[in-house]
Design a protein around this motif. Structure first.
Motif, PDB file in Angstrom:
ATOM      1  N   LEU A 112      -2.807 113.284   5.176  1.00 33.01           N
ATOM      2  CA  LEU A 112      -1.506 113.811   5.601  1.00 33.01           C
ATOM      3  C   LEU A 112      -1.196 113.407   7.041  1.00 33.01           C
ATOM      4  O   LEU A 112      -0.067 113.052   7.376  1.00 33.01           O
ATOM      5  CB  LEU A 112      -1.487 115.332   5.487  1.00 33.01           C
ATOM      6  N   PHE A 113      -2.242 113.462   7.879  1.00 31.62           N
ATOM      7  CA  PHE A 113      -2.074 113.071   9.277  1.00 31.62           C
ATOM      8  C   PHE A 113      -1.618 111.617   9.368  1.00 31.62           C
ATOM      9  O   PHE A 113      -0.708 111.273  10.123  1.00 31.62           O
ATOM     10  CB  PHE A 113      -3.400 113.265  10.023  1.00 31.62           C
ATOM     11  N   GLY A 114      -2.254 110.773   8.534  1.00 31.33           N
ATOM     12  CA  GLY A 114      -1.863 109.356   8.510  1.00 31.33           C
ATOM     13  C   GLY A 114      -0.408 109.187   8.132  1.00 31.33           C
ATOM     14  O   GLY A 114       0.337 108.424   8.757  1.00 31.33           O
ATOM     15  N   ALA A 115       0.035 109.945   7.107  1.00 33.43           N
ATOM     16  CA  ALA A 115       1.424 109.835   6.665  1.00 33.43           C
ATOM     17  C   ALA A 115       2.372 110.255   7.771  1.00 33.43           C
ATOM     18  O   ALA A 115       3.408 109.617   7.995  1.00 33.43           O
ATOM     19  CB  ALA A 115       1.639 110.693   5.420  1.00 33.43           C
TER      20      ALA A 115
ATOM     21  N   GLY B   7       6.663 110.647   2.509  1.00 30.29           N
ATOM     22  CA  GLY B   7       7.466 111.688   3.149  1.00 30.29           C
ATOM     23  C   GLY B   7       6.946 113.076   2.814  1.00 30.29           C
ATOM     24  O   GLY B   7       6.885 113.952   3.684  1.00 30.29           O
ATOM     25  N   ILE B   8       6.550 113.286   1.529  1.00 28.45           N
ATOM     26  CA  ILE B   8       6.027 114.598   1.147  1.00 28.45           C
ATOM     27  C   ILE B   8       4.740 114.884   1.919  1.00 28.45           C
ATOM     28  O   ILE B   8       4.541 115.977   2.453  1.00 28.45           O
ATOM     29  CB  ILE B   8       5.784 114.650  -0.378  1.00 28.45           C
ATOM     30  N   ALA B   9       3.862 113.859   2.029  1.00 26.97           N
ATOM     31  CA  ALA B   9       2.605 114.045   2.754  1.00 26.97           C
ATOM     32  C   ALA B   9       2.872 114.365   4.218  1.00 26.97           C
ATOM     33  O   ALA B   9       2.296 115.312   4.784  1.00 26.97           O
ATOM     34  CB  ALA B   9       1.740 112.790   2.634  1.00 26.97           C
TER      35      ALA B   9
ATOM     36  N   THR C 111       4.292 117.834   4.591  1.00 21.94           N
ATOM     37  CA  THR C 111       3.243 118.831   4.395  1.00 21.94           C
ATOM     38  C   THR C 111       2.403 118.981   5.655  1.00 21.94           C
ATOM     39  O   THR C 111       2.067 120.092   6.070  1.00 21.94           O
ATOM     40  CB  THR C 111       2.333 118.424   3.224  1.00 21.94           C
ATOM     41  N   TYR C 112       2.083 117.841   6.276  1.00 27.36           N
ATOM     42  CA  TYR C 112       1.288 117.901   7.503  1.00 27.36           C
ATOM     43  C   TYR C 112       2.017 118.728   8.563  1.00 27.36           C
ATOM     44  O   TYR C 112       1.426 119.609   9.192  1.00 27.36           O
ATOM     45  CB  TYR C 112       1.027 116.489   8.031  1.00 27.36           C
ATOM     46  N   LEU C 113       3.308 118.447   8.738  1.00 25.47           N
ATOM     47  CA  LEU C 113       4.076 119.145   9.779  1.00 25.47           C
ATOM     48  C   LEU C 113       4.121 120.648   9.527  1.00 25.47           C
ATOM     49  O   LEU C 113       3.996 121.453  10.449  1.00 25.47           O
ATOM     50  CB  LEU C 113       5.504 118.594   9.834  1.00 25.47           C
ATOM     51  N   SER C 114       4.287 121.024   8.245  1.00 22.24           N
ATOM     52  CA  SER C 114       4.468 122.435   7.962  1.00 22.24           C
ATOM     53  C   SER C 114       3.139 123.188   7.880  1.00 22.24           C
ATOM     54  O   SER C 114       3.051 124.344   8.296  1.00 22.24           O
ATOM     55  CB  SER C 114       5.240 122.585   6.652  1.00 22.24           C
ATOM     56  N   GLU C 115       2.097 122.529   7.352  1.00 22.18           N
ATOM     57  CA  GLU C 115       0.881 123.274   7.001  1.00 22.18           C
ATOM     58  C   GLU C 115      -0.332 122.975   7.880  1.00 22.18           C
ATOM     59  O   GLU C 115      -1.190 123.817   8.050  1.00 22.18           O
ATOM     60  CB  GLU C 115       0.496 122.969   5.540  1.00 22.18           C
ATOM     61  N   PHE C 116      -0.452 121.756   8.379  1.00 18.10           N
ATOM     62  CA  PHE C 116      -1.737 121.360   8.962  1.00 18.10           C
ATOM     63  C   PHE C 116      -1.673 121.030  10.450  1.00 18.10           C
ATOM     64  O   PHE C 116      -2.616 120.508  11.005  1.00 18.10           O
ATOM     65  CB  PHE C 116      -2.295 120.153   8.200  1.00 18.10           C
ATOM     66  N   ALA C 117      -0.541 121.285  11.091  1.00 18.28           N
ATOM     67  CA  ALA C 117      -0.411 120.856  12.487  1.00 18.28           C
ATOM     68  C   ALA C 117      -0.355 122.041  13.441  1.00 18.28           C
ATOM     69  O   ALA C 117       0.051 121.895  14.587  1.00 18.28           O
ATOM     70  CB  ALA C 117       0.823 119.987  12.653  1.00 18.28           C
ATOM     71  N   GLU C 118      -0.814 123.234  12.964  1.00 18.74           N
ATOM     72  CA  GLU C 118      -0.609 124.425  13.806  1.00 18.74           C
ATOM     73  C   GLU C 118      -1.380 124.352  15.115  1.00 18.74           C
ATOM     74  O   GLU C 118      -1.006 124.966  16.104  1.00 18.74           O
ATOM     75  CB  GLU C 118      -0.966 125.699  13.025  1.00 18.74           C
ATOM     76  N   ARG C 119      -2.465 123.547  15.140  1.00 24.44           N
ATOM     77  CA  ARG C 119      -3.250 123.497  16.374  1.00 24.44           C
ATOM     78  C   ARG C 119      -2.755 122.426  17.326  1.00 24.44           C
ATOM     79  O   ARG C 119      -3.276 122.278  18.415  1.00 24.44           O
ATOM     80  CB  ARG C 119      -4.724 123.234  16.025  1.00 24.44           C
TER      81      ARG C 119
ATOM     82  N   VAL D  20      -4.786 124.880  -2.388  1.00 28.06           N
ATOM     83  CA  VAL D  20      -3.718 125.842  -2.128  1.00 28.06           C
ATOM     84  C   VAL D  20      -2.399 125.093  -1.968  1.00 28.06           C
ATOM     85  O   VAL D  20      -1.363 125.456  -2.542  1.00 28.06           O
ATOM     86  CB  VAL D  20      -4.028 126.660  -0.850  1.00 28.06           C
ATOM     87  N   THR D  21      -2.459 123.986  -1.193  1.00 25.79           N
ATOM     88  CA  THR D  21      -1.239 123.222  -0.930  1.00 25.79           C
ATOM     89  C   THR D  21      -0.678 122.623  -2.208  1.00 25.79           C
ATOM     90  O   THR D  21       0.499 122.783  -2.539  1.00 25.79           O
ATOM     91  CB  THR D  21      -1.542 122.106   0.080  1.00 25.79           C
ATOM     92  N   VAL D  22      -1.567 121.948  -2.951  1.00 20.74           N
ATOM     93  CA  VAL D  22      -1.083 121.195  -4.111  1.00 20.74           C
ATOM     94  C   VAL D  22      -0.696 122.123  -5.263  1.00 20.74           C
ATOM     95  O   VAL D  22       0.334 121.922  -5.909  1.00 20.74           O
ATOM     96  CB  VAL D  22      -2.157 120.177  -4.566  1.00 20.74           C
ATOM     97  N   GLN D  23      -1.516 123.151  -5.495  1.00 19.36           N
ATOM     98  CA  GLN D  23      -1.303 123.940  -6.715  1.00 19.36           C
ATOM     99  C   GLN D  23      -0.449 125.187  -6.500  1.00 19.36           C
ATOM    100  O   GLN D  23       0.129 125.701  -7.447  1.00 19.36           O
ATOM    101  CB  GLN D  23      -2.653 124.322  -7.327  1.00 19.36           C
ATOM    102  N   VAL D  24      -0.390 125.669  -5.263  1.00 16.03           N
ATOM    103  CA  VAL D  24       0.414 126.871  -5.035  1.00 16.03           C
ATOM    104  C   VAL D  24       1.700 126.540  -4.278  1.00 16.03           C
ATOM    105  O   VAL D  24       2.798 126.805  -4.738  1.00 16.03           O
ATOM    106  CB  VAL D  24      -0.394 127.934  -4.262  1.00 16.03           C
ATOM    107  N   LEU D  25       1.535 125.920  -3.105  1.00 15.83           N
ATOM    108  CA  LEU D  25       2.712 125.705  -2.255  1.00 15.83           C
ATOM    109  C   LEU D  25       3.676 124.708  -2.873  1.00 15.83           C
ATOM    110  O   LEU D  25       4.881 124.918  -2.887  1.00 15.83           O
ATOM    111  CB  LEU D  25       2.278 125.231  -0.870  1.00 15.83           C
ATOM    112  N   TYR D  26       3.139 123.589  -3.406  1.00 17.55           N
ATOM    113  CA  TYR D  26       4.031 122.585  -4.001  1.00 17.55           C
ATOM    114  C   TYR D  26       4.778 123.175  -5.182  1.00 17.55           C
ATOM    115  O   TYR D  26       5.933 122.840  -5.433  1.00 17.55           O
ATOM    116  CB  TYR D  26       3.240 121.352  -4.437  1.00 17.55           C
ATOM    117  N   ARG D  27       4.117 124.040  -5.919  1.00 16.88           N
ATOM    118  CA  ARG D  27       4.788 124.619  -7.073  1.00 16.88           C
ATOM    119  C   ARG D  27       5.954 125.494  -6.618  1.00 16.88           C
ATOM    120  O   ARG D  27       7.038 125.464  -7.182  1.00 16.88           O
ATOM    121  CB  ARG D  27       3.796 125.443  -7.888  1.00 16.88           C
TER     122      ARG D  27
END
Lengths: 320, 288
Positions: A26-29, B89-91, B94-102, B186-193
């Motif tokens: 995801l970071f790469g994207a 774009g989806i990836a 997802t990074y911006l919303s879910e994985f960049a909090e730090r 969690v991301t793929v099966q819950v949030l994406y749904r």
């Protein structure tokens, strides 16, 4: 250690690795987004280096555009881009403000959503359609009905008259500016409408309670409160107008000449690239066109960055 | 001397009325262009439309023909653009919303750059693909066209994905994580749904944007007068054919250009209207 605990530990390890990998992908994207912007700027600077080296500052200030003599200057397209965008903004800003006013204060509730959707449809129409409509419908309309009137009534005026006198060809800077103005109206008006809605009801109600008219509330409360975002929306429209290609290419006339009259054909940066790129027969020619693209990109980036910063300020004040 | 009160009120009321009249006039002004443009396109397009548009290839001047090769090329390149741009774009969203909090600064920088990319001139993206791909490979191709289109899809999908995922209630994340499910599941099966309608809307809007996109294809895919199954060669597309034919002096070509304009306008309008109503419907469903 029993088997369950071992299995759980292994599974945790595997899942941690998967999570790390997932995050990495995801970071790469996300980095691709940065790469595209930086890459576009750098690759065009690289592609245009031959032109920049050969002509230096003359590239920006010279109005020569001579593929045979291999001498290229960008003044005509730069002037065309700036002039047509300026005309577009003169038309689009007041109209967009009027539309936003209508949608937030004047229209009854049931009418707001359909009208807003219709205005946004204007943004959805591809620019090639604007271009074709412009060439086959709007250009004849301009040359038969509008331009003769402008020639007769605005042409004789002192100072600004020179802008409005010339043959009523239909094709030219003024027509291109008007088409651009129509194209950016939906962008500016939707930003204005959205930010007008962010004004706290208590502020507006206080003004109404003091006996203000609708217009006074909008002019003295809503507009000051949303000023920076409104300017941001205008800049967003300006960024669109500067980079618009196809519609302008159809109605601008593709003429490399500098003329004071807005009725004369001209050229813009984007239209020059679109028209001449596949005909460029020498390295210097090609490099000059890419250098034009670089100039356009840098200018629009600055305008769009300003727009986003101003829009961001409002969002931050809203505590969002 | 101070103005008498009744006259002042009359003046203020007149100004108020004037602003309302002008605001309404501005709206009618905006809508009249929409009606004019759509009427001209649909009227001229409907007159030029026929089955031959979909079965014959683009003709040389003076001959009869259709747009079959251009429609095929447009479809292939648009699909390629979506196939590259949408997952990326989806990836990224997802990074911006879910994985960049730090890394808030990094995250805001990417959001900022993405917003700029969203309105960047598309012709410049075409030049970019020309310099990094076409020039290196040495020839124009449908692949290059697809890559250029994917760069236009990318920011649209990043933004909608980011925004939709941020609307998913935190409770869902916490409930799933408390069960010990790894974050990617969690991301793929819950949030994406939960976010699927919004993300799909973004992809459809991206598709609508590239359907009529011309400028980036001019010097990536170029054009092709003949039927072409080779995506690695110059490929025709409807917008570029419209550009070429509309600028020509031939009436038969003009008529084909109108037919192409009709098809492009209908596809774009259906896609964007469809995407919005789809999103609206799902929002109402999930609320009620």
């Amino acid at each position: 250690m029993n088997a369950d605990a071992v299995e759980a530990r292994d599974r945790t390890a595997v899942e941690t690795r998967q999570d790390t990998l997932f995050r990495f992908v995801l970071f790469g994207a996300a980095s691709v987004v940065l790469f595209v912007l930086a890459g576009a700027a750098l690759s065009m600077l690289w592609g245009g280096r031959l032109a920049f080296q050969t002509f230096g500052w003359h590239f920006i200030f010279s109005s020569d555009w001579d593929p045979v003599g291999k001498h290229f200057g960008a003044l005509v397209p730069i002037y065309g881009t700036l002039a047509s965008s300026a005309i577009a903004m003169v038309i689009a800003v007041p109209v967009s403000f009027g539309i936003a006013l209508f949608l937030t204060e004047i229209a009854p509730g049931w009418l707001q959503a359909p009208i807003a959707a219709a205005i946004e449809l204007l943004a959805g129409i591809p620019s090639i359609i604007y271009g074709m409509w412009g060439l086959f419908s709007f250009v004849p309309f301009m040359s038969e009905h509008v331009l003769p009137w402008i020639n007769d009534h605005l042409g004789p005026l002192p100072w600004i008259g020179v802008l409005f006198s010339g043959p009523p060809l239909g094709i030219g800077m003024l027509t291109a500016g008007i088409v651009l103005g129509i194209m950016v109206i939906p962008f500016i008006s939707s930003v204005m409408r959205d930010v007008f809605r962010t004004v706290p009801a208590s502020l507006k109600e206080s003004a109404y309670a003091l006996g203000s008219t609708t217009w006074e509330v909008v002019w003295k409360v809503v507009l000051p409160y949303t000023r920076s975002a409104v300017v941001g929306g205008i800049f967003l429209g300006l960024g669109r107008a500067l980079g618009e290609t196809m519609a302008v290419t159809f109605v601008l006339g593709n003429a490399h000449q500098l003329s004071a009259s807005l009725l004369m054909p001209g050229n813009s940066i984007a239209a020059t690239i679109a028209n001449e790129f596949t005909e460029a027969d020498s390295d210097l020619y090609l490099s000059s066109l890419i250098a034009l693209g670089f100039l356009l990109f840098v200018v629009t980036l600055i305008v769009l960055a300003c727009a986003r910063l101003m829009l961001h300020n409002l969002a931050r004040r809203e505590g969002r | 001397m101070q103005q008498s009160a009744p006259r002042l009120i009359l003046k203020r009321r007149a100004r108020n009325l004037g602003s309302k009249v002008l605001g309404t006039a501005a709206t009618l002004f905006g809508l009249s262009w929409l009606v004019w443009i759509l009427a001209v396109t649909l009227f001229n397009g409907a007159r030029a439309l026929g089955l031959h548009i979909f079965t014959d290839i683009t003709p040389p001047p003076g001959a009869a023909g259709g747009l079959a090769n251009a429609l095929f090329g447009s479809a292939v390149m648009s699909l390629l653009g979506i196939a590259i741009g949408a997952p990326l774009g989806i990836a990224a969203g997802t990074y911006l919303s879910e994985f960049a909090e730090r890394r808030p600064i990094w995250r805001e920088t990417i959001r900022f750059v993405n917003d700029i990319l969203l309105s960047a001139p598309s012709i410049v993206l075409g030049l970019f693909v020309y310099t990094i791909y076409v020039r290196q490979v040495g020839h124009f191709s449908g692949i290059a066209g697809g890559i250029a289109l994917s760069l236009i899809v990318l920011p649209v999908v990043v933004r909608t994905t980011d925004e939709t995922l941020r609307l998913v209630p935190n409770m869902m994340r916490e409930a799933a994580l408390s069960l010990g499910i790894p974050r990617w599941k969690v991301t793929v099966q819950v949030l994406y749904r939960a976010a699927a309608p919004g993300i799909l809307t973004g992809v459809l809007l991206g598709l609508a944007r590239i359907t009529g996109e011309t400028a980036p294809l001019l010097f990536t895919a170029l054009n092709n007068q003949f039927w072409n199954n080779n995506i690695d060669g110059p490929t025709a597309s409807v917008p570029v054919v419209i550009f070429q034919f509309a600028m020509s002096p031939y009436d038969a070509w003009h008529s084909l250009a109108w037919a192409g304009a009709f098809v492009v306008t209908m596809v774009v309008l259906l896609l964007s209207v469809g995407a919005r109503t789809f999103l609206l419907k799902n929002r109402i469903d999930s609320n009620g």
